[in-house]
Design a protein around this motif. Sequence first.
Motif, short mmCIF file in Angstrom:
data_model
loop_
_atom_site.label_atom_id
_atom_site.label_comp_id
_atom_site.label_asym_id
_atom_site.label_seq_id
_atom_site.Cartn_x
_atom_site.Cartn_y
_atom_site.Cartn_z
N UNK A 151 0.84 -1.20 0.00
CA UNK A 151 0.00 0.00 0.00
C UNK A 151 0.87 1.25 0.00
N UNK A 152 1.93 1.22 0.76
CA UNK A 152 2.84 2.37 0.79
C UNK A 152 3.51 2.56 -0.58
N UNK A 153 3.90 1.46 -1.21
CA UNK A 153 4.49 1.57 -2.54
C UNK A 153 3.46 2.00 -3.58
N UNK A 154 2.21 1.55 -3.44
CA UNK A 154 1.15 1.99 -4.35
C UNK A 154 0.98 3.51 -4.26
N UNK A 155 1.05 4.04 -3.04
CA UNK A 155 1.01 5.49 -2.87
C UNK A 155 2.15 6.16 -3.62
N UNK A 156 3.35 5.62 -3.48
CA UNK A 156 4.53 6.23 -4.10
C UNK A 156 4.43 6.23 -5.62
N UNK A 157 3.99 5.12 -6.19
CA UNK A 157 3.92 5.07 -7.65
C UNK A 157 2.80 5.96 -8.18
N UNK A 158 1.70 6.06 -7.43
CA UNK A 158 0.61 6.95 -7.86
C UNK A 158 1.07 8.41 -7.85
N UNK A 159 1.80 8.79 -6.81
CA UNK A 159 2.32 10.16 -6.75
C UNK A 159 3.30 10.41 -7.90
N UNK A 160 4.16 9.45 -8.14
CA UNK A 160 5.14 9.59 -9.22
C UNK A 160 4.43 9.73 -10.57
N UNK A 161 3.43 8.90 -10.81
CA UNK A 161 2.72 8.96 -12.08
C UNK A 161 1.96 10.27 -12.23
N UNK A 162 1.34 10.73 -11.15
CA UNK A 162 0.59 12.00 -11.23
C UNK A 162 1.52 13.14 -11.64
N UNK A 163 2.73 13.15 -11.10
CA UNK A 163 3.64 14.26 -11.36
C UNK A 163 4.47 14.08 -12.62
N UNK A 164 4.73 12.83 -13.01
CA UNK A 164 5.67 12.60 -14.11
C UNK A 164 5.00 12.39 -15.46
N UNK A 165 3.74 11.93 -15.48
CA UNK A 165 3.11 11.55 -16.75
C UNK A 165 2.98 12.74 -17.70
N UNK A 166 2.93 13.96 -17.15
CA UNK A 166 2.80 15.14 -17.99
C UNK A 166 4.12 15.73 -18.45
#
Length: 302
Positions: A151-166
């Motif tokens: 769950x902690x890693x899921x948080x980290x990857x979601x944050x990374x994707x939100x900021x990096x995908x653009x």
Amino acid sequence: MSSETNSLPGELRLLAVHAHPDDEASKGAATMASYAAQGARVMVATCTGGERGDVLNPAAADVPAAKRDLAGLRRTEMAASQAALGIEHRWLGFMDSGLPEGDPLPELPAGCFALRPLETAAAPLVKLVREFRPHVIISYDENGGYPHPDHIMAHKVAMEAFHAAGDAAKYPGTGARWEPLKLYYDRGFNPERFRALHDALTKAGLESPYAERLAAWLEADSEGHQPPAPLHPTTTQIDCGEYFPVRDEALKAHRTQVDPEGFFFAVSTDLQRQVWPWEDYSLIESRVPSQVPETDLFAGIR
């Protein structure tokens, strides 16, 4: 912003990032079913296959497939949950980390999701974000909702994707850039909701399944406050009580993980609708003008 990031076609798109199959049913399921029924495209990204999970429903303990191929059975359960909710789904393909227990805690298994380098773990989600192009992403808070390594890693990857995908310079080869507009944390285990349901049950002279949890929170709070102040207060409540039966159907689809006589079903759907007909979220970032409190995850986007 380029036209890639601010053009809004007729459909609205919502992406929820979860650690294991069954998390989508216990966190935000009625919200997702509600938006899907309204015509939005709703997708769940499941980071792991739940391979290292246990059979948590005593009635399923002797199911042959649970002993022979739990990972395969959980895929079947996930497909049934997806169908109940009327949503889309994608596996990200990582290996369940398991929940370490003991003192001292054992090391996590090699190759598991929680031990992957962030860029390796986030790349499939960035690719999915660029392909699906969600306007809104829902994740867990930095504690994972509860401190399970996945769950902690899921948080980290979601944050990374939100900021990096653009950012076109990041994650080359994963598609054209797409910038989601809003990021929320799910508050599926909102203490205020537990307190309201507990009070309604005790007022009606009924036994509350939340008494022990609320007592633990009270004991942990030296000043006697209850419930504890959240790290991320609720900003957004989605009125989705109409879809609680659909949520329950999705939960029951995960037969190995959810006991139909257990915690999730201890309070009647009717009482839940009367007392707390919402699912709760914290708005963490918004790239559109937003005014809280909200009643719509797409507020400012529609």
